[in-house]
Design a protein around this motif. Structure first.
Motif, PDB file in Angstrom:
ATOM      1  N   LEU A  45       0.803  -1.225   0.000  1.00  0.00           N
ATOM      2  CA  LEU A  45       0.000   0.000   0.000  1.00  0.00           C
ATOM      3  C   LEU A  45       0.837   1.278   0.000  1.00  0.00           C
ATOM      4  O   LEU A  45       0.541   2.193  -0.763  1.00  0.00           O
ATOM      5  N   GLN A  74       1.957   1.824  -3.329  1.00  0.00           N
ATOM      6  CA  GLN A  74       0.856   1.704  -4.292  1.00  0.00           C
ATOM      7  C   GLN A  74       1.127   0.704  -5.415  1.00  0.00           C
ATOM      8  O   GLN A  74       0.826   0.940  -6.577  1.00  0.00           O
ATOM      9  N   SER A 130       0.744  -3.481  -6.502  1.00  0.00           N
ATOM     10  CA  SER A 130       0.165  -4.770  -6.129  1.00  0.00           C
ATOM     11  C   SER A 130       0.381  -5.793  -7.229  1.00  0.00           C
ATOM     12  O   SER A 130       0.532  -5.441  -8.398  1.00  0.00           O
TER      13      SER A 130
END
Lengths: 126, 198
Positions: free
Chosen positions: A106, A109, A111
Motif C-alpha cells: 500500500l 501503491q 500490487s
C-alpha cells in the motif's frame, strides 16, 4: 471404553466409514485444489501497469511514490522481491501460487494479483 | 392423532371447567412421540451452548433420538419426532420461518428420506453407525441445497463442502455410536429384567 465403542460397529459400518472417508477425501481434493494461476496482474497507483504470463521467469521493476518495487516471477509463482514500504508486509507474504492470491504494497501503491482461467470472487458475505 | 371429542363425558358437562374448552383426545403413542421430541429438543438446546468454529457445523445430538426411535418404533414415529423437534425448536429459538428454520427442515427432511431407504439394509451388516453416517451426509446435502438454491446462489460455497462433509462423517459416526450404545444398554436392561422376573 474403546472396545465397547468398537463392538457397536458392524462389518458394513466399517465399509460405510471407509466409503465416507474416501468420499470426503475426494471432495476435499477436487474442491480445494484451486486453479493454477497463469497470469500476474501488476498494478501501480490503481492502474494496471502490466499483465505478464507466469510461464517466463523474469524480474519486473515498478516505480511507485516511495521508490522501486521489484517483482520476481519464477516457476509459475510470483512474489514481491523488494519494496521500499516500511513494514514490508507484501514482501513477507512470500510466493503467490494460486489464482486469486494477491500481495499489496500500500505505501508504494504497487500490487501483484494472480489470475487463473476463470475470474473468481474477491469476497463473500453472508 | 384423533379429533376433538364431544360428549357428555366432557369435563365442562360436569361443571369442572368452562364449556368453551377444546379437549384433544391423545393416544399413548402421541404422548410417546411428544416425550421423545422433548428429549430431542433438550439435546438441541444443550447443543446450542456448544461454541462452533463455523456456523452450521454442529454435532446434531438430537439425531441420536431420531436413530433410536427409528430402530425401535419405525420410520413414521422417527419422522414425527424429528419434524416436531424442528418445529418446536424453531419456536423456542425464535427462528420459525427464517432461513435457519428452512435449513433445519431441509436437513431433517432429506435425512429422514435417506433413513427410510438405508434402514432396509441388512441389519446383520449395517447398524445405527451406518444409518447415522448416511443421515448426516443427507443432512448437509439438504442444507447445502437450500443454501445454494436460495440463500447464496454462488459456486463459492463449494469451498465449504469439504468442511461440512468432514463434520458429517465425524459427528455421524459419534452419534451412531452413542445411539448404538444406548440401545445396547436398554436391550441388556430389558433382558436382565426378563431374566429376573422369570
Amino acid at each position: 471404553m474403546y472396545s465397547t465403542a468398537l463392538q457397536h460397529i458392524r462389518p458394513g459400518d466399517w465399509l460405510t466409514l471407509l466409503c465416507g472417508g474416501l468420499f470426503v477425501a475426494m471432495l476435499t481434493l477436487s474442491l480445494w485444489s484451486g486453479d493454477r494461476a497463469d497470469k500476474a496482474v501488476i498494478r501501480s497507483g490503481g492502474k494496471i501497469f502490466s499483465v505478464v504470463p507466469l510461464s517466463r521467469d523474469q524480474q519486473i521493476e515498478v516505480r511507485g511514490p516511495l521508490g522501486i518495487s521489484i517483482i520476481s516471477i519464477r516457476q509459475r509463482e510470483a512474489r514481491i522481491a523488494s519494496d521500499p514500504s516500511p513494514r514490508q508486509y507484501c514482501v513477507r507474504q512470500g510466493w503467490l501460487k494460486q489464482a486469486g492470491e494477491i500481495a499489496l504494497c500500500l505505501p508504494n501503491q504497487v500490487s501483484v494479483e494472480l489470475t487463473g482461467s476463470k475470474k473468481r470472487y474477491d469476497s463473500l458475505n453472508y | 392423532m384423533q379429533g376433538v371429542s364431544a360428549g357428555s363425558e366432557l369435563p365442562c358437562a360436569l361443571h369442572l371447567e368452562p364449556c368453551s374448552s377444546i379437549l384433544l383426545n391423545t393416544t399413548a403413542e402421541d404422548h410417546h412421540v411428544a416425550r421423545m421430541a422433548a428429549v430431542a429438543l433438550g439435546l438441541t438446546v444443550l447443543e446450542s451452548a456448544i461454541p462452533s468454529p463455523l456456523p452450521g457445523v454442529k454435532p446434531g445430538l438430537a439425531n441420536i433420538v431420531t436413530l433410536i426411535v427409528l430402530a425401535r418404533y419405525g420410520w413414521r414415529t422417527a419422522a414425527w419426532v424429528s419434524l416436531l423437534r424442528v418445529m418446536a425448536g424453531s419456536l423456542l429459538f425464535g427462528n420459525f420461518l427464517t432461513p435457519g428454520f428452512f435449513l433445519s427442515l431441509s436437513g431433517a427432511a432429506l435425512s429422514l428420506a435417506v433413513l427410510g431407504l438405508v434402514r432396509h439394509l441388512p441389519g446383520r451388516w449395517f447398524g445405527p453407525v451406518s444409518h447415522s453416517i448416511y443421515a448426516a451426509f443427507a443432512h448437509i446435502t439438504g442444507q447445502l441445497l437450500v443454501v445454494y438454491l436460495w440463500l447464496i446462489p454462488h459456486a463459492g460455497i463449494a469451498y465449504l463442502i469439504p468442511v461440512f462433509a468432514t463434520a458429517a462423517l465425524v459427528f455421524g459416526t459419534v452419534n451412531g455410536l452413542i445411539a448404538a450404545h444406548f440401545m445396547d444398554n436398554a436391550d441388556s436392561f430389558t433382558t436382565k429384567a426378563a431374566e429376573n422376573s422369570s
